[in-house]
Every structure is written in structure tokens, then in C-alpha cells.
Design an enzyme around this catalytic site. Sequence first.
Site, PDB file in Angstrom:
ATOM      1  N   ARG A 107       0.829  -1.203   0.000  1.00  0.00           N
ATOM      2  CA  ARG A 107       0.000   0.000   0.000  1.00  0.00           C
ATOM      3  C   ARG A 107       0.866   1.257   0.000  1.00  0.00           C
ATOM      4  O   ARG A 107       1.933   1.297   0.580  1.00  0.00           O
ATOM      5  CB  ARG A 107      -0.890  -0.042   1.253  1.00  0.00           C
ATOM      6  CG  ARG A 107      -2.086   0.887   1.227  1.00  0.00           C
ATOM      7  CD  ARG A 107      -3.099   0.445   2.274  1.00  0.00           C
ATOM      8  NE  ARG A 107      -4.097   1.471   2.512  1.00  0.00           N
ATOM      9  CZ  ARG A 107      -4.267   2.088   3.669  1.00  0.00           C
ATOM     10  NH1 ARG A 107      -3.477   1.793   4.691  1.00  0.00           N
ATOM     11  NH2 ARG A 107      -5.200   2.994   3.825  1.00  0.00           N
ATOM     12  N   LYS A 157       1.725  -9.040  11.255  1.00  0.00           N
ATOM     13  CA  LYS A 157       1.229  -9.071   9.875  1.00  0.00           C
ATOM     14  C   LYS A 157       1.551 -10.400   9.198  1.00  0.00           C
ATOM     15  O   LYS A 157       2.704 -10.815   9.145  1.00  0.00           O
ATOM     16  CB  LYS A 157       1.833  -7.906   9.082  1.00  0.00           C
ATOM     17  CG  LYS A 157       1.236  -7.730   7.684  1.00  0.00           C
ATOM     18  CD  LYS A 157       1.658  -6.392   7.115  1.00  0.00           C
ATOM     19  CE  LYS A 157       1.121  -6.161   5.736  1.00  0.00           C
ATOM     20  NZ  LYS A 157       1.376  -4.779   5.253  1.00  0.00           N
ATOM     21  N   ARG A 186      -3.625   1.687  14.090  1.00  0.00           N
ATOM     22  CA  ARG A 186      -2.616   1.068  14.952  1.00  0.00           C
ATOM     23  C   ARG A 186      -3.176   0.870  16.352  1.00  0.00           C
ATOM     24  O   ARG A 186      -4.013   1.646  16.785  1.00  0.00           O
ATOM     25  CB  ARG A 186      -1.368   1.948  15.042  1.00  0.00           C
ATOM     26  CG  ARG A 186      -0.701   2.194  13.703  1.00  0.00           C
ATOM     27  CD  ARG A 186       0.473   3.134  13.827  1.00  0.00           C
ATOM     28  NE  ARG A 186       0.937   3.559  12.514  1.00  0.00           N
ATOM     29  CZ  ARG A 186       1.873   4.476  12.321  1.00  0.00           C
ATOM     30  NH1 ARG A 186       2.433   5.077  13.346  1.00  0.00           N
ATOM     31  NH2 ARG A 186       2.250   4.804  11.094  1.00  0.00           N
TER      32      ARG A 186
END
Length: 320
Positions: free
Chosen positions: A117, A182, A317
Site C-alpha cells: 500500500r 502481519k 494502529r
Amino acid sequence: MKDHSVKLSILKILSQGGFHSGEELGERLGISRAAISKHIQGIQAWGVDIFRVQGKGYQLAKPMQLLDHEILSRSLGNNVELIPIIDSTNQYLLDKVDSLESGAVCLAEYQAKGRGRRGREWVSPFGANLYLSMYWRLDAGMAAAMGLSLVVGVAIVEALEEMGLAGVKLKWPNDLYYQDRKLAGILVEMSGQAGAAANLVIGMGMNLMMSENTQGITQPWASLFEVANRQHIDRNQLAITMITTLHRALNDYELHGMAGFVERWNRLDNFIGRQVKLIMGPREISGVARGINEQGAVLLETGNGMESFIGGEISLRPNS
């Protein structure tokens, strides 16, 4: 395009396991031991861990299963291209949208210029992960593509659950997480004109068995190997499952839009009920994550009540 056939032939031999001497490899491929040594260095530059033992030869540090175009094509109705060494699977399809059928797929073993991204680099070592992109023609146009990365994320996690891989969650708008790290990223890129069909390329990079020493990654990451309790994952079967699932989800989205995906997303939301902060350029907004709405916006309960946020420059976050 540079010829990588010798390096790929070496990797195919090494992936069968055991030690292979430079002399043996050279004889099988019709080149010198010195040339083999040079090719091995090139393979190591792709992120493959190969070690050499005097008197024995070369061996992969850990097992590697290569993607097999024949297996993929036999199991899928999609037009599938497997290009082992590529700059970017997404870019490859974006450059060909005028000649592709909806559902066309590109897979790679290594991306030299993989991207995530906002143009960030997506580190893509050879054979360690899954890199795939799918082209989709969305007749309803670009405006209808809002929230598509959310739909893709839901579909992928549900497919992993069907494979018995539990515990994977979603981070708005386009990441898969495992234990707050992730696991995979989704990148949707599009082209088209107002009032016309949209050309979408949906890319996914998923960490499978990446080395802990992989350079260039700045955030904590997880691997599917962990999710599978360190059991073997068949990369070809995983690719087939992901492609089949993506195709089905995109058809579903065209018929029903986001409505059917909101509850499914909220069940899998990694941060739901937790304190988070949204980074919007210079602004930071703190609140409690409350999932998404039917527009694909993230919902935050703040001091002003329930607020929704959407846009490409928002970063979610955990609030430390």
C-alpha cells in the site's frame, strides 16, 4: 527479459533435497563448476538460504516446494500464468488489462519490485511466500470497488479456516494478522473512466516460510507455518484454494455488494473492542474500534460518539 533458466534448474534439483555437488550440477546442466558457483550466488541474492559443505556440495537450508504450473492449470478454470522471477505480479497484469479475461491470474516465486500500500516495498524472497494477483473487470464501475480489499480479506481468512488454519484476523483496510503480527497484505489497484467498467488488479502477498533473517521488513510479521503449528503447507494447494476463493468472493461482491460481508468482517476484526488510533496525515484520532459499516468505513467510538472514517491515507494502529 533476463534468462533465469539455469538458476531455476539448479533450484529444482536442490528442492528435491540432499546435497548436490558443483560437479554433479554442472554435468546435469552442461556448465562448469565455476558457473554453478556464480549461479548459486545469484540464487542467494533472491533470498534463498543455501549452504555448502566441503566434499558434499550444496544443500537448501530448509525444504522448498516450488509452484507447479501444470498442477495449478489442471485444478483451476482461471487463465493462470506462473512467472517465477518478475518485477511485480500486480504490475504485470495492469500492463495487460486490455487483453485479459476477468479472473486471469499471475503467480511468482520472487518479485524484484513487489509493492504494498502507498507504494511501499513488499519484500518478496524466492519460494518462501505466496505472491499472486488476479484481474477482475467490474462492470458497475470504479465507485462500486469501494471496500473491495475488505471483501478479499474476509474471503481469504474464511478459506484458511476451511483448511483448518485458525486464529487469523483482519486489520482494516487490507491486512491479515496473526497474534498481532502481519501475515499478509492485499493491494487493489484499478484503472478505468467514469461511467465505464473498472479494471481491477487484486494482489496478495502472504508470508509462508520466510526466514527470520529476511532483511527489509520494518514491522513484526507472522508466517502461515506458525498458524499451521509448524506443519508442512502445500504451496500449490494453497494457491489453488486462494484463487478459487477470490474468484467466488468477487462474484458474490458483484451480486450483493458489501452488505453480506459486514458481519463476516466484524467477526474477524483483530482490533474490535480495543483502543486504537487512526493516523490521518498529521492528525491522530484515538478511540475504541467497533468494526466496519456497509460502506467499508472503519468505526471508532470516540469522545464525540460513533464516528466513521474512510480513505487511502488512514493508518490503524493499536493505542499503546
